[in-house]
Design a protein around this motif. Structure first.
Motif, PDB file in Angstrom:
ATOM      1  N   ALA A  67       0.842  -1.208   0.000  1.00 32.42           N
ATOM      2  CA  ALA A  67       0.000   0.000   0.000  1.00 32.42           C
ATOM      3  C   ALA A  67       0.869   1.247   0.000  1.00 32.42           C
ATOM      4  O   ALA A  67       0.597   2.224  -0.702  1.00 32.42           O
ATOM      5  N   ARG A  68       1.935   1.199   0.760  1.00 33.07           N
ATOM      6  CA  ARG A  68       2.860   2.340   0.835  1.00 33.07           C
ATOM      7  C   ARG A  68       3.404   2.689  -0.553  1.00 33.07           C
ATOM      8  O   ARG A  68       3.554   3.847  -0.903  1.00 33.07           O
ATOM      9  N   TYR A  69       3.716   1.650  -1.311  1.00 34.75           N
ATOM     10  CA  TYR A  69       4.306   1.893  -2.620  1.00 34.75           C
ATOM     11  C   TYR A  69       3.264   2.011  -3.728  1.00 34.75           C
ATOM     12  O   TYR A  69       3.604   2.045  -4.907  1.00 34.75           O
ATOM     13  N   GLY A  70       2.006   2.078  -3.326  1.00 34.49           N
ATOM     14  CA  GLY A  70       0.953   2.337  -4.311  1.00 34.49           C
ATOM     15  C   GLY A  70       0.751   1.207  -5.298  1.00 34.49           C
ATOM     16  O   GLY A  70       0.511   1.445  -6.482  1.00 34.49           O
ATOM     17  N   LYS A 128      -1.353  -0.773  -6.898  1.00 34.50           N
ATOM     18  CA  LYS A 128      -2.802  -0.733  -7.072  1.00 34.50           C
ATOM     19  C   LYS A 128      -3.157  -1.025  -8.512  1.00 34.50           C
ATOM     20  O   LYS A 128      -2.311  -1.003  -9.389  1.00 34.50           O
ATOM     21  N   GLU A 136      -9.067   3.557  -7.548  1.00 31.10           N
ATOM     22  CA  GLU A 136      -7.849   2.764  -7.411  1.00 31.10           C
ATOM     23  C   GLU A 136      -8.053   1.790  -6.266  1.00 31.10           C
ATOM     24  O   GLU A 136      -8.560   2.168  -5.209  1.00 31.10           O
ATOM     25  N   LEU A 158      -6.277  -1.468  -3.954  1.00 31.48           N
ATOM     26  CA  LEU A 158      -5.090  -2.259  -3.658  1.00 31.48           C
ATOM     27  C   LEU A 158      -5.310  -3.668  -4.199  1.00 31.48           C
ATOM     28  O   LEU A 158      -6.436  -4.159  -4.217  1.00 31.48           O
ATOM     29  N   ILE A 217       7.587  -6.751  -7.303  1.00 31.47           N
ATOM     30  CA  ILE A 217       7.726  -5.865  -6.129  1.00 31.47           C
ATOM     31  C   ILE A 217       7.444  -6.651  -4.842  1.00 31.47           C
ATOM     32  O   ILE A 217       8.084  -6.422  -3.816  1.00 31.47           O
ATOM     33  N   ARG A 262      -2.672   7.956 -16.376  1.00 28.64           N
ATOM     34  CA  ARG A 262      -2.861   7.670 -14.960  1.00 28.64           C
ATOM     35  C   ARG A 262      -4.103   6.828 -14.688  1.00 28.64           C
ATOM     36  O   ARG A 262      -4.143   6.073 -13.723  1.00 28.64           O
ATOM     37  N   PHE A 322      -1.743   1.285 -14.571  1.00 30.23           N
ATOM     38  CA  PHE A 322      -0.785   2.401 -14.562  1.00 30.23           C
ATOM     39  C   PHE A 322       0.373   2.173 -13.585  1.00 30.23           C
ATOM     40  O   PHE A 322       1.516   2.556 -13.867  1.00 30.23           O
ATOM     41  N   PHE A 323       0.080   1.544 -12.456  1.00 35.34           N
ATOM     42  CA  PHE A 323       1.178   1.264 -11.520  1.00 35.34           C
ATOM     43  C   PHE A 323       2.295   0.523 -12.250  1.00 35.34           C
ATOM     44  O   PHE A 323       3.474   0.865 -12.145  1.00 35.34           O
ATOM     45  N   SER A 327       4.356   2.680 -14.775  1.00 36.60           N
ATOM     46  CA  SER A 327       5.304   3.628 -14.183  1.00 36.60           C
ATOM     47  C   SER A 327       6.425   2.889 -13.454  1.00 36.60           C
ATOM     48  O   SER A 327       7.582   3.319 -13.482  1.00 36.60           O
ATOM     49  N   TYR A 328       6.091   1.758 -12.842  1.00 40.06           N
ATOM     50  CA  TYR A 328       7.106   1.010 -12.088  1.00 40.06           C
ATOM     51  C   TYR A 328       8.136   0.395 -13.041  1.00 40.06           C
ATOM     52  O   TYR A 328       9.347   0.452 -12.797  1.00 40.06           O
ATOM     53  N   ARG A 359       6.518   8.531 -11.056  1.00 35.67           N
ATOM     54  CA  ARG A 359       7.227   7.430 -10.410  1.00 35.67           C
ATOM     55  C   ARG A 359       8.546   7.121 -11.113  1.00 35.67           C
ATOM     56  O   ARG A 359       9.562   6.851 -10.477  1.00 35.67           O
ATOM     57  N   THR A 367       9.953   4.962  -6.690  1.00 39.91           N
ATOM     58  CA  THR A 367       8.894   4.388  -5.857  1.00 39.91           C
ATOM     59  C   THR A 367       9.074   4.746  -4.389  1.00 39.91           C
ATOM     60  O   THR A 367       8.112   5.018  -3.677  1.00 39.91           O
ATOM     61  N   GLN A 390       2.248   8.986  -0.735  1.00 40.63           N
ATOM     62  CA  GLN A 390       1.161   8.023  -0.538  1.00 40.63           C
ATOM     63  C   GLN A 390       0.849   7.885   0.956  1.00 40.63           C
ATOM     64  O   GLN A 390      -0.312   7.890   1.367  1.00 40.63           O
ATOM     65  N   TYR A 411      -2.595   8.545   3.296  1.00 40.56           N
ATOM     66  CA  TYR A 411      -3.190   7.588   4.243  1.00 40.56           C
ATOM     67  C   TYR A 411      -3.317   8.226   5.639  1.00 40.56           C
ATOM     68  O   TYR A 411      -4.324   8.059   6.321  1.00 40.56           O
TER      69      TYR A 411
END
Lengths: 437, 222
Positions: free
Chosen positions: A16-19, A21, A32, A34, A141, A189, A194-195, A198-199, B92, B97, B104, B108
């Protein structure tokens, strides 16, 4: 051994921290979500993977031969191996690609092959995804986070490190690069994946662009830097579908594509990954013929197994479909993402009659398959292990050589009564461990 | 790695601006929250004037809820944080990241604060994440120009807010001087006439806040 499942919450928190999604549209609204991760991995031992690797390399090689052939010489049709209507009636067949040879003979650089394992251990190919298969970024990831959360697990087990995917992808792009920067072309986006776009751009050192960043001048593809300088593009890993790629050659109303990019590709001045027109090879109707392709192009017996498939187009298969209607699954070839999949025994009498009438009217539109009772894989739910249906998407990268990534995306259904594992329908994912011995 | 496209430069600049807007207004919001406990219940009206936003709020409590957490309120802190996120999420590949993760987490934490029984304690986490975000920018982003654009956006926003707040002239001048090297590092095309005017208004013995603000709004208009 340390139980990695105990760390599942911590791993999901990091995801979740790193998005990590995916996006979905529900009731006209973009959201979006998770992508739920289950820490119990799918484990494939070395011997089993060796068999899969051999089969997948063979399959993708044959599919690449087919794509080269079908837009040029069409030998496989002329020799009567595949009926022409299965090629030319396919929505993935693009007449614009006629006569175009993909650079270095590779049309499907990144192939996502979906498999399931039956209870007797046999692996079956469910479908070949040769257009824009997504999903590699998720186990990629997750692996890094799992290693951080439970180092003992990776010290004690001989698990092949899967964190080389970005290097493999970069190598694949470089192999066909026609001179210039590598870019990843995203619809933007609000795309579901999209995650991932971009990753992977971050990890491969590619430039993430949208259609409006790119332009064609004198048959060369460029993007503009902020100081007005033009940068040539040599390879485009596009994550938009064929029809939206180039409004001058495909759908004129597309606003996310790049005018004339297809012309640059035809001249060999840019590589498009995967090549336009691949949809003809991953059509659900063409799937039936893949073992015949292997035999035809490579002169070998097909190593991978298709799920037993019937084409109502052939009278004997039509008879089988009608006789066994309640025992089979029917798939509409025009649908994807788990949609258009109907189990005969789940239909009401009226629905059944309607579908049979449709199959009789448009036999080319449907395929039917025996239901494979594939193995359940445990997931953790409310602190307990429960069995759920799961598939595996294997990634095969074709550049100078053909490489099967030693991992894959295992998707599972969270609904105990469902065979549908797609994330868009509420599924989750697992890491896939390939053991080195 | 290629060069920065025009759109990306724009996203980086506005990522800098919005994250700074959240940071500075959050501090103001927390100070205002404290004042409104027992000193001045209507202090939020002055805050609206300072922030140059319409006072659409019906009471102190309405302000504290909506200005903090209401995504429908265009001027709220969460709306500005969402804009920072919207600009970050498409970057990103440039910022990484790890860096993006702090924005992000700020989102939250902001959402967690909105339903917390001790929101001021939760909001400290938002501040922490934003500070960590800027630390990560320095630590992890190699591109000199990328950092320059983001930091230029940050400094422009802070100067903009300080001018609106009619902050102490020495503090404004300090902020202005910290912005100058960032303008050069960003390599963005700068309106030199506006820059000269900004300098004149800010360095004048009697600071011209309105003139400086007008000039600041023009510095990227070339």
């Amino acid at each position: 051994m340390h139980d990695i499942c105990k760390e599942a919450d911590a791993i999901n928190e990091q995801l979740a921290r790193y998005g990590v999604k995916f996006g979905i549209y529900k009731n006209g609204e973009f959201r979006e979500q998770l992508f739920p991760f289950d820490a119990i991995p799918r484990i494939i031992d070395a011997e089993e993977f060796e068999y899969l690797e051999k089969g997948l390399k063979q399959r993708v090689t044959a599919l690449n031969c087919f794509l080269q052939d079908i837009y040029t010489d069409k030998k496989i049709v002329k020799d009567g191996v595949i009926p022409p209507e299965f090629v030319y009636a396919s929505s993935g067949y693009l007449p614009q690609c006629e006569g175009v040879r993909a650079p270095k003979g590779v049309a499907s650089h990144i192939s996502g092959i979906d498999l399931v394992q039956a209870k007797d251990g046999t692996w079956y190919i469910l479908e070949d995804n040769l257009r824009v298969p997504s999903g590699a970024s998720y186990p990629l990831i997750a692996r890094g986070l799992c290693r951080r959360a439970s180092p003992e697990t990776f010290r004690e087990r001989k698990i092949v490190d899967n964190r080389d995917y970005a290097q493999l992808l970069r190598r694949t792009m470089d192999h066909v690069n026609a001179g210039g920067d590598n870019v990843i072309l995203t619809p933007g986006r609000y795309n579901a994946a999209f995650f991932e776009h971009s990753y992977l751009a971050e990890l491969t050192g590619s430039v993430l662009v949208t259609g409006s960043d790119l332009f064609v001048e004198d048959d060369i593809l460029y993007y503009n830097g902020m100081g007005g300088e033009k940068r040539r593009v040599g390879a485009v890993y596009r994550r938009i579908s064929d029809e939206y790629l180039d409004p001058m050659n495909f759908l004129p109303e597309s606003v996310i594509g790049v005018p004339h990019i297809f012309d640059v590709f035809k001249k060999g001045n840019v590589a498009i990954i995967n090549a336009p027109g691949n949809g003809v090879a991953d059509d659900k109707g063409i799937y039936y013929f893949v073992p015949k392709m292997v035999q035809y192009y490579l002169g070998e017996e097909c190593i991978t197994h298709n799920a037993p498939t019937y084409l109502p187009y052939y009278p004997e298969d039509m008879k089988y479909v009608l006789d066994k209607f309640d025992e089979i699954v029917i798939k509409d070839v025009a649908e994807a993402g788990g949609y258009g999949v109907v189990f005969g025994n789940k239909l009401t009498k009226a629905e059944k009659e309607n579908l049979i009438a449709l199959i009789k009217a448009e036999p080319r539109r449907f395929i039917a398959q025996d239901v494979i009772d594939f193995i359940d894989i445990d997931i953790m739910e409310n602190g307990e292990r429960v069995p759920r249906k799961a598939d595996l998407r294997a990634f095969v990268l074709t550049g100078e050589d053909v490489t099967v990534w030693k991992s894959g995306l295992t998707r599972f259904s969270r609904n105990p009564d469902s065979f549908i594992v797609n994330s868009s329908q509420g599924g989750g994912f697992k890491d896939t461990w390939v053991l080195s011995r | 790695m290629g060069v920065i496209t025009v759109d990306k430069a724009d996203h980086l600049y506005w990522l800098g601006r919005y994250s700074e807007r959240v940071y500075t207004t959050l501090k103001l919001y927390c100070d205002g929250y404290d004042s409104m406990l027992d000193a001045d219940e209507d202090f939020y009206k002055k805050l609206c004037v300072m922030l140059d936003i319409p006072n659409i709020y019906t009471s102190r409590d309405d302000f504290l809820q909506r200005y903090g957490y209401d995504r429908q309120d265009y001027n709220s802190i969460i709306s500005n944080l969402t804009r920072a996120y919207d600009n970050a999420i498409v970057m990103r590949d440039e910022i990484g990241t790890e860096t993006l993760g702090y924005i992000q987490m700020a989102v939250y934490s902001m959402d967690a604060a909105s339903v917390s029984s001790a929101p001021m304690i939760q909001l400290q986490k938002v501040v922490d994440h934003l500070l960590a975000f800027w630390g990560c920018v320095d630590d992890q982003i190699d591109g000199y120009c990328i950092r320059g654009i983001m930091k230029f956006g940050k400094r422009v926003e802070r100067l903009d807010l300080y001018l609106r707040f009619h902050m102490d002239p020495n503090e404004v001048r300090r902020t202005y001087r910290r912005m100058l090297p960032r303008a050069r590092e960003s390599q963005l095309p700068i309106n030199q006439t506006a820059m000269d005017a900004l300098k004149r208004y800010i360095e004048a013995p009697e600071m011209d806040y309105e003139g400086a603000l007008s000039a600041l709004l023009e510095i990227l208009n070339v």
